[in-house]
Design a protein around this motif. Structure first.
Motif, PDB file in Angstrom:
ATOM      1  N   GLN A  33       0.837  -1.203   0.000  1.00  0.00           N
ATOM      2  CA  GLN A  33       0.000   0.000   0.000  1.00  0.00           C
ATOM      3  C   GLN A  33       0.874   1.256   0.000  1.00  0.00           C
ATOM      4  OE1 GLN A  33      -3.149  -0.144   2.914  1.00  0.00           O
ATOM      5  NE2 GLN A  33      -4.316  -1.354   1.476  1.00  0.00           N
ATOM      6  N   TYR A  34       1.872   1.275   0.890  1.00  0.00           N
ATOM      7  CA  TYR A  34       2.807   2.396   0.938  1.00  0.00           C
ATOM      8  C   TYR A  34       4.185   1.851   1.240  1.00  0.00           C
ATOM      9  CZ  TYR A  34      -1.383   5.228   1.387  1.00  0.00           C
ATOM     10  OH  TYR A  34      -2.605   5.794   1.173  1.00  0.00           O
ATOM     11  N   ILE A  35       5.199   2.606   0.825  1.00  0.00           N
ATOM     12  CA  ILE A  35       6.556   2.331   1.285  1.00  0.00           C
ATOM     13  C   ILE A  35       7.021   3.631   1.922  1.00  0.00           C
ATOM     14  CG2 ILE A  35       8.885   1.644   0.604  1.00  0.00           C
ATOM     15  CD1 ILE A  35       7.729  -0.159  -1.471  1.00  0.00           C
ATOM     16  N   ILE A  36       7.246   3.592   3.235  1.00  0.00           N
ATOM     17  CA  ILE A  36       7.443   4.831   4.004  1.00  0.00           C
ATOM     18  C   ILE A  36       8.876   4.915   4.537  1.00  0.00           C
ATOM     19  CG2 ILE A  36       6.599   6.176   5.980  1.00  0.00           C
ATOM     20  CD1 ILE A  36       3.978   4.550   5.809  1.00  0.00           C
ATOM     21  N   PRO A  37       9.592   6.008   4.227  1.00  0.00           N
ATOM     22  CA  PRO A  37      10.899   6.210   4.867  1.00  0.00           C
ATOM     23  C   PRO A  37      10.675   6.722   6.286  1.00  0.00           C
ATOM     24  CG  PRO A  37      10.399   8.053   3.409  1.00  0.00           C
ATOM     25  CD  PRO A  37       9.217   7.111   3.330  1.00  0.00           C
ATOM     26  N   ALA A  38      11.396   6.190   7.274  1.00  0.00           N
ATOM     27  CA  ALA A  38      11.128   6.594   8.657  1.00  0.00           C
ATOM     28  C   ALA A  38      12.334   6.361   9.547  1.00  0.00           C
ATOM     29  CB  ALA A  38       9.948   5.800   9.206  1.00  0.00           C
ATOM     30  N   ILE A  48      10.798  10.049  13.296  1.00  0.00           N
ATOM     31  CA  ILE A  48      10.596  10.697  11.997  1.00  0.00           C
ATOM     32  C   ILE A  48       9.569   9.915  11.161  1.00  0.00           C
ATOM     33  CG2 ILE A  48      11.725  11.443   9.844  1.00  0.00           C
ATOM     34  CD1 ILE A  48      12.647  12.927  12.435  1.00  0.00           C
ATOM     35  N   ASN A  49       8.557  10.622  10.681  1.00  0.00           N
ATOM     36  CA  ASN A  49       7.476  10.033   9.855  1.00  0.00           C
ATOM     37  C   ASN A  49       6.709   8.920  10.578  1.00  0.00           C
ATOM     38  OD1 ASN A  49       8.276  11.798   7.896  1.00  0.00           O
ATOM     39  ND2 ASN A  49       9.178  10.265   6.538  1.00  0.00           N
ATOM     40  N   ILE A  50       6.721   8.967  11.899  1.00  0.00           N
ATOM     41  CA  ILE A  50       5.982   7.933  12.641  1.00  0.00           C
ATOM     42  C   ILE A  50       4.539   8.402  12.850  1.00  0.00           C
ATOM     43  CG2 ILE A  50       5.843   6.538  14.753  1.00  0.00           C
ATOM     44  CD1 ILE A  50       8.233   5.850  12.916  1.00  0.00           C
ATOM     45  N   THR A  51       4.375   9.502  13.595  1.00  0.00           N
ATOM     46  CA  THR A  51       2.993   9.980  13.791  1.00  0.00           C
ATOM     47  C   THR A  51       2.655  11.110  12.824  1.00  0.00           C
ATOM     48  OG1 THR A  51       3.762  11.438  15.535  1.00  0.00           O
ATOM     49  CG2 THR A  51       2.851   9.318  16.201  1.00  0.00           C
ATOM     50  N   GLU A  72      12.531  16.152   7.577  1.00  0.00           N
ATOM     51  CA  GLU A  72      13.773  15.459   7.218  1.00  0.00           C
ATOM     52  C   GLU A  72      13.683  14.754   5.860  1.00  0.00           C
ATOM     53  OE1 GLU A  72      12.663  15.714  10.189  1.00  0.00           O
ATOM     54  OE2 GLU A  72      14.348  16.123  11.529  1.00  0.00           O
ATOM     55  N   THR A  73      12.468  14.424   5.433  1.00  0.00           N
ATOM     56  CA  THR A  73      12.318  13.745   4.132  1.00  0.00           C
ATOM     57  C   THR A  73      11.402  14.584   3.228  1.00  0.00           C
ATOM     58  OG1 THR A  73      10.513  12.481   5.106  1.00  0.00           O
ATOM     59  CG2 THR A  73      12.645  11.373   4.971  1.00  0.00           C
ATOM     60  N   PRO A  74      11.878  15.735   2.798  1.00  0.00           N
ATOM     61  CA  PRO A  74      11.018  16.641   2.009  1.00  0.00           C
ATOM     62  C   PRO A  74      10.566  15.998   0.695  1.00  0.00           C
ATOM     63  CG  PRO A  74      13.316  17.364   1.957  1.00  0.00           C
ATOM     64  CD  PRO A  74      13.236  16.291   2.973  1.00  0.00           C
ATOM     65  N   TRP A  75      11.336  15.036   0.210  1.00  0.00           N
ATOM     66  CA  TRP A  75      11.024  14.375  -1.060  1.00  0.00           C
ATOM     67  C   TRP A  75       9.925  13.334  -0.926  1.00  0.00           C
ATOM     68  CZ3 TRP A  75      12.261   9.471   0.379  1.00  0.00           C
ATOM     69  CH2 TRP A  75      13.234   9.336   1.386  1.00  0.00           C
TER      70      TRP A  75
END
Lengths: 610, 266
Positions: A179-184, A190-193, A198-201
Motif C-alpha cells: 500500500q505504501y513504502i514509508i521512509p522513517a 521521523i514520519n511515525i505519527t 527530514e524527508t522533504p522528497w
C-alpha cells in the motif's frame, strides 16, 4: 487525542521484518508519541534500565520477558492494544530472529494487515524476504513497508529508492502490491505519527496515518456458504449442529449438503442463548448452532454448503507448505492434517521443490523439508477430504500438519490432484443428489432394526476361508434379529453382468459397488467378500467405499500367516483362527463404531449414530 | 458493537474447541468481571448450559460479597462449582504479611496445582487478557503447561489460524484463554450489551467516591478513586484513563508477574 470516541471496529496488524531492523522500537514509538501508553509505563522501564545500567530503548516497552530485555531481542509475539480514530488495533509485534520464525508465523496468522520493516542501512535481508513470502502464504494481503533507520543514511532519497525498487520487485513476484513504502526513523520519531521535514522528497502518509488505509475484509459473507461442523450437541433433546461460518450466509429453510458424505437436509432453526427474537440467518464469521429438519448422520469435520456450490473432494492435494517442525518433513511419513474442523491422517506423496525466498524461481528438489523451509508438495489422505483451493476460499483452502502433539506446519491448497476414484466419486454425488426417497428414512429404519446400515467387506488371498467367515457372520447376525445379508458377487455374473462376458473387470466392480449401495439403502448390514475379483482387491475396497459413501465399510483382512506387511484394514486375522473369536471381534467392532446398538438397549441406546 | 460480536464469536469458537477436544475440562471462576464474562460466554456457546465444572481457588481472603455472589449464581445457573483450597498452607498461617509473592504462590498457584492434581483436569479455561500485563500479551489461546505447571515461554508451540494445540503428552495440561483479545473496555461493553449480572456493589461507586477496578484478595486489592455509578460511566472513565488496570494489585510490582506466571500462576 482521539480516545473518547466509541470504537466502531477492530483490526489485527502484525509488525514483521529482519531481526534488529527496529520492529519493537517502531511499536514503542507509536505508542509513546500518540500518548497511548499507560501512565508510569515509560518511567517503570526507565527505572529497570537504570537498575541494570543500560540505555533506555523504546523496544523495551513490549519486550516483556527479562531475557528479551537482556538480549535485546523479541522472543515471542506480543499483542498490544492501540486505539486511534474509531478503530481499535491489536498490534502484534513478531520476532525477527530466524530461530523464532514459528512465533512470527503465529503472530502473522492472526493479522489482517502487516507493517514490514526494513533497515535503511542494512537493506533487504533474508528475513525481510522470508517474512514477505510467509505473509502471502498466511493470507495477509495488505502490506505497508517501512524503511526504518533513515537517520543512519542521512535521509537520502536514493538509498530509499534503491530499497523500494528491490523490495517492490520481490513482492510483485508474490502478487502482493504494497500500500505504501514509508521512509522513517523510529528511534528519532521521523514520519511515525506525522510527516517530518527530514524527508522533504516523501509525499505519502506517516506510519500512523497509513494504518487507517488498511481496510477490513468483509468479503467472506458475499462468497458461497462454507460451514464446517465443529460439534453436534444434544442439549434439551434438541440436536444442535454448531460451528463457525467461514464464508457465505445461511438462513432458515436453506437446503444444505454435507461434504464429503453428500448427505443433505434443510435448516429448521438457528439456535441462540439470550437472543430475542431468535435469529433467522447467519453470516461469515459467526459461531452458530442450527437444527435440521431430518436427522441425518453428520459429524465434526463435515463441511455444509448449498447444493450448487459444493467444495472439492479428493484424497490428493497439491499445496504450498511452510514447515516449522523440529523434525524435517519426510516423504512417506504419516502426519495429521487439520483443515477447518476436519482431522485426517495423511502422508507426503511428493516434494516437488523447495521455495527459496531469495530466489523464487529456483527449482531445486529435495527428499525432505527442513525447519523454516517453504515447499511445493503433494499430500495424500487416507479417506476423501472436502476442501477448496486457497485462491477461492481462505479458511477451507488451507490446513495445518500436526507432528508429535504440535502444529508443525501450515499450507495453502493450490490444486486438486485427481485420484483413481474421481469418476466414481462424481457418479456417487450425482446419483445421490437425484436419489428418490420414500417416506421411511435411514433413521426410522435404524430405530426399527437396532442397527445402522453398514458393509462388512472381507479381503485376503485364496483359501483363507473368507466366505466361511462371511456365512457364519450372517447367521449370527440374523439369529440376533439383525437385518444382515450375504452378497456373493458371483451371483451378479450370470445376471446383472451377463452383458459383460468377463471382459470389463472395472465395470463389474462398479456394478458390484452400486448393488452394495442399493442394499445398504434398505438399512441392511451387507456382508461380502472380494472372492469374485481376484485381480482387483486393492481397487475394490476403495471403489466400494466411494460408491457406498457415507455408509461405513468395515474391512476385514484374512491373511495366510502373520508374516510380511499387512494391508490397512479395520481388522486383520492371520493364519488358522478360531472363527467364533473372529465373529465376536467383528461384532465388537460394529458396536464400537456405533453401528450395532446393544441388543437389550433402550431407546437411548439406539440413538447410537445420530 | 460489531467488534464486540466478533470477539464473542471467536471466544465461543475457542470454548467449543475446548469442550470437543478435552475430556477433563474445568473453567476457573474468580467471580471477577472477566471470568464472569467467560462464564456467560460458556452459557452462550452451550445454549444455557455449562457442561464442565467451574473451579474456584479460594484463598479464604476474598471479599465476602464475592462468595455470596458465587453461591447465588451457582444455584440460579445450575453450575457445577468445585472449590479448592490450599488448607495446609492456611493451617500453617500463610497470609500476605509473609510476602505477597509467597502468599500468591502458596494460596493461588499451589492451590490451583493441588486442585488440578486431585481432579486430573487436562484442560483449564481461564479469563486472562493480553492487555492486563506484558507476559499475558505473549500467551497463546491454547497454552501447554508441563508436569510442574511451568510455562515454557521460550518455546511456545505455533498457533496457526484457528488451529489450536489440542494434543499433549500425558501428565501435562493445556491452559485455554478465550478472552486473550478482549480489553478491559470490551469486557464492560459486553456486560452492558448482554446485561450480565456482576458485583455492582464493588465495581461501581456506591457514593464513597471509589470503586474496585480489579478484584482479588481483600488485603492486596485496593479500590481506585472513581465516581462511576453505572457501566456507561465506567466505560467513559476507562477510555480516558491512563492508569494500568492492575495498579491496585500489589503482587504485580516489579517482576512479580513474570515469575508468578512462569511457575503456573493464572
Amino acid at each position: 487525542m482521539a480516545i473518547d470516541t466509541a470504537i466502531q471496529e477492530r483490526m489485527n496488524i502484525v509488525i514483521v521484518g529482519h531481526v534488529d531492523h527496529g520492529k519493537s522500537t517502531l511499536l514503542g514509538r507509536l505508542y509513546a508519541d500518540t500518548g497511548t501508553l499507560p501512565e508510569g509505563k515509560i518511567e517503570k522501564i526507565q527505572a529497570i534500565c537504570r537498575q541494570q545500567g543500560k540505555e533506555f530503548e523504546y523496544a523495551f516497552l513490549f519486550d516483556a520477558f527479562l531475557e528479551e530485555q537482556q538480549q535485546g531481542i523479541t522472543i515471542d509475539t506480543a499483542r498490544t492494544f492501540f486505539t486511534w480514530g474509531d478503530r481499535q488495533y491489536i498490534i502484534i509485534d513478531a520476532p525477527g530472529h530466524k530461530e523464532f520464525l514459528k512465533n512470527m508465523v503465529s503472530g502473522a496468522a492472526r493479522a489482517e494487515a502487516a507493517l514490514l520493516i526494513i533497515d535503511a542501512l542494512e537493506g533487504v535481508r533474508d528475513q525481510s524476504k522470508r517474512h514477505g513470502l510467509l505473509l502471502s502464504m498466511l493470507g495477509v494481503k495488505q502490506v505497508t513497508v517501512v524503511v526504518n533507520k533513515m537517520d543512519l543514511v542521512n535521509y537520502r532519497e536514493d538509498t530509499f529508492q534503491a530499497i523500494e525498487k528491490e523490495y517492490r520487485e520481490f513482492l510483485t513476484q508474490l502478487n502482493v502490491v504494497p500500500q505504501y513504502i514509508i521512509p522513517a526513523s523510529a528511534k528519532q520519531g521521523i514520519n511515525i505519527t506525522q510527516v517530518s521535514p527530514e524527508t522533504p522528497w516523501y509525499t505519502g502518509p506517516s506510519v500512523l496515518d497509513s494504518l487507517a488505509h488498511f481496510h477490513l475484509e468483509t468479503a467472506e459473507s458475499e462468497q458461497a456458504l462454507r460451514f464446517p461442523l465443529q460439534d453436534v450437541y444434544k442439549f434439551d433433546a434438541r440436536r444442535i449442529l454448531v460451528g463457525r461460518l467461514t464464508a457465505g450466509k445461511l438462513k432458515i429453510g436453506d437446503r444444505l449438503v454435507f461434504s464429503p458424505t453428500n448427505k443433505s437436509a434443510s435448516v429448521q432453526s438457528i439456535e441462540a442463548f439470550n437472543v430475542d427474537p431468535p435469529p433467522t440467518q447467519a453470516m461469515a464469521g459467526q459461531s452458530v448452532g442450527i437444527t435440521l429438519d431430518e436427522q441425518i448422520f453428520v459429524e465434526r469435520g463435515h463441511i455444509a454448503t448449498h447444493e450448487e456450490t459444493r467444495p472439492l473432494v479428493s484424497t490428493q492435494i497439491r499445496a504450498n507448505l511452510f514447515w516449522l517442525g523440529n523434525q524435517p518433513l519426510e516423504i512417506g511419513r504419516t502426519y495429521t492434517l487439520r483443515l477447518a474442523t476436519r482431522e485426517a491422517p495423511c502422508e507426503i506423496a511428493a516434494i516437488h521443490r523447495i521455495v527459496d525466498a531469495n530466489n523464487l524461481d529456483d527449482r531445486h528438489t529435495q527428499s525432505m523439508v527442513q525447519r523454516n523451509e517453504v515447499a511445493d508438495i503433494t499430500l495424500r489422505t487416507k479417506s476423501p477430504l472436502a476442501f477448496d483451493l486457497y485462491a477461492n476460499f481462505e479458511t477451507t483452502g488451507r490446513f495445518v500438519l500436526v507432528d508429535n502433539y504440535d502444529v508443525a506446519g501450515g499450507g495453502i491448497i493450490t490444486e486438486l490432484v485427481a485420484d483413481e476414484q474421481e469418476d466414481f466419486r462424481t457418479e456417487a454425488r450425482e446419483r445421490d443428489s437425484a436419489w428418490v426417497k420414500g417416506d421411511v428414512g435411514a433413521e426410522d429404519r435404524s430405530l426399527h432394526y437396532g442397527h445402522r446400515a453398514a458393509v462388512v467387506l472381507l479381503t485376503g488371498p485364496d483359501i483363507t476361508a473368507k466366505s466361511f467367515l462371511a456365512r457364519k457372520l450372517e447367521t449370527v447376525l440374523v439369529a440376533e434379529g439383525r437385518h444382515a445379508y450375504l452378497l456373493a458377487a458371483e451371483n451378479l455374473h450370470r445376471g446383472l453382468d451377463a452383458d459383460l462376458h468377463d471382459l470389463k473387470p472395472e465395470e463389474m466392480v462398479r456394478r458390484f459397488g452400486e448393488v452394495v449401495r442399493l442394499l445398504t439403502d434398505t438399512g441392511s448390514l451387507v456382508i461380502t467378500t472380494t472372492n469374485a475379483f481376484p485381480q482387483a482387491t486393492k481397487g475394490i475396497v476403495k471403489t466400494v467405499q466411494t460408491l457406498a459413501n457415507p455408509i461405513p465399510v468395515i474391512t476385514v483382512h484374512m491373511a495366510k500367516n502373520q508374516d510380511g506387511p499387512q494391508p490397512d484394514r479395520d481388522l486383520i486375522f492371520a493364519g488358522p483362527e478360531d472363527f467364533e473369536v473372529c465373529t465376536h471381534q467383528i461384532l465388537e467392532t460394529l458396536k464400537k463404531k456405533g453401528i450395532l446398538a446393544e441388543p437389550q438397549g433402550s431407546q437411548a441406546a439406539v440413538q447410537f449414530s445420530i | 458493537m460489531k467488534h464486540i460480536r466478533q470477539l464473542e464469536d471467536q471466544s465461543i469458537y475457542i470454548l467449543r474447541e475446548a469442550y470437543k477436544n478435552f475430556d477433563n475440562l474445568g473453567m476457573l471462576w474468580s467471580m471477577g468481571k472477566d471470568s464472569t464474562v467467560l462464564l456467560w460466554l460458556a452459557r452462550k456457546a452451550f445454549f444455557g448450559h455449562v457442561p464442565f465444572p467451574l473451579l474456584h481457588v479460594d484463598t479464604s481472603y476474598k471479599i465476602p460479597e464475592m462468595i455470596e455472589y458465587r453461591d447465588r449464581l451457582a444455584r440460579e445457573w445450575r453450575l457445577n462449582l468445585v472449590v479448592g483450597q490450599n488448607k495446609k498452607a492456611l493451617a500453617e498461617g500463610m497470609n500476605h504479611e509473609k510476602g505477597r509473592i509467597a502468599c500468591c504462590t502458596a494460596l493461588k498457584t499451589e492451590g490451583l496445582k493441588l486442585l488440578l492434581e486431585e481432579k486430573g483436569y487436562t484442560g483449564i479455561i481461564l479469563g486472562v487478557r493480553s492487555d492486563e500485563d506484558a507476559t499475558r500479551a505473549k500467551e497463546r489461546y491454547f497454552s501447554p503447561r508441563d508436569k510442574n505447571n511451568d510455562w515454557d515461554f521460550r518455546d511456545q508451540p505455533p498457533e496457526l489460524w484457528d488451529q489450536y494445540k489440542i494434543s499433549f503428552p500425558p501428565g501435562t495440561h493445556i491452559r485455554i484463554h478465550p478472552l486473550l483479545d478482549w480489553t478491559e473496555i470490551n469486557i464492560w461493553e459486553y456486560i452492558k450489551l448482554e446485561n450480565i449480572p456482576f458485583l455492582d456493589h464493588l465495581y461501581l461507586d456506591q457514593g464513597t467516591g471509589q470503586r474496585y477496578r480489579s478484584l482479588g484478595c481483600a488485603p492486596c486489592t485496593s479500590p481506585i478513586k472513581s465516581t462511576s455509578k453505572n457501566v456507561d460511566e465506567v466505560i467513559i472513565e476507562l477510555r480516558n484513563s491512563k492508569v494500568a488496570e492492575r495498579a491496585g494489585r500489589a503482587q504485580d510490582e516489579g517482576r512479580g508477574m513474570e515469575q508468578l506466571r512462569k511457575d503456573g500462576y493464572m
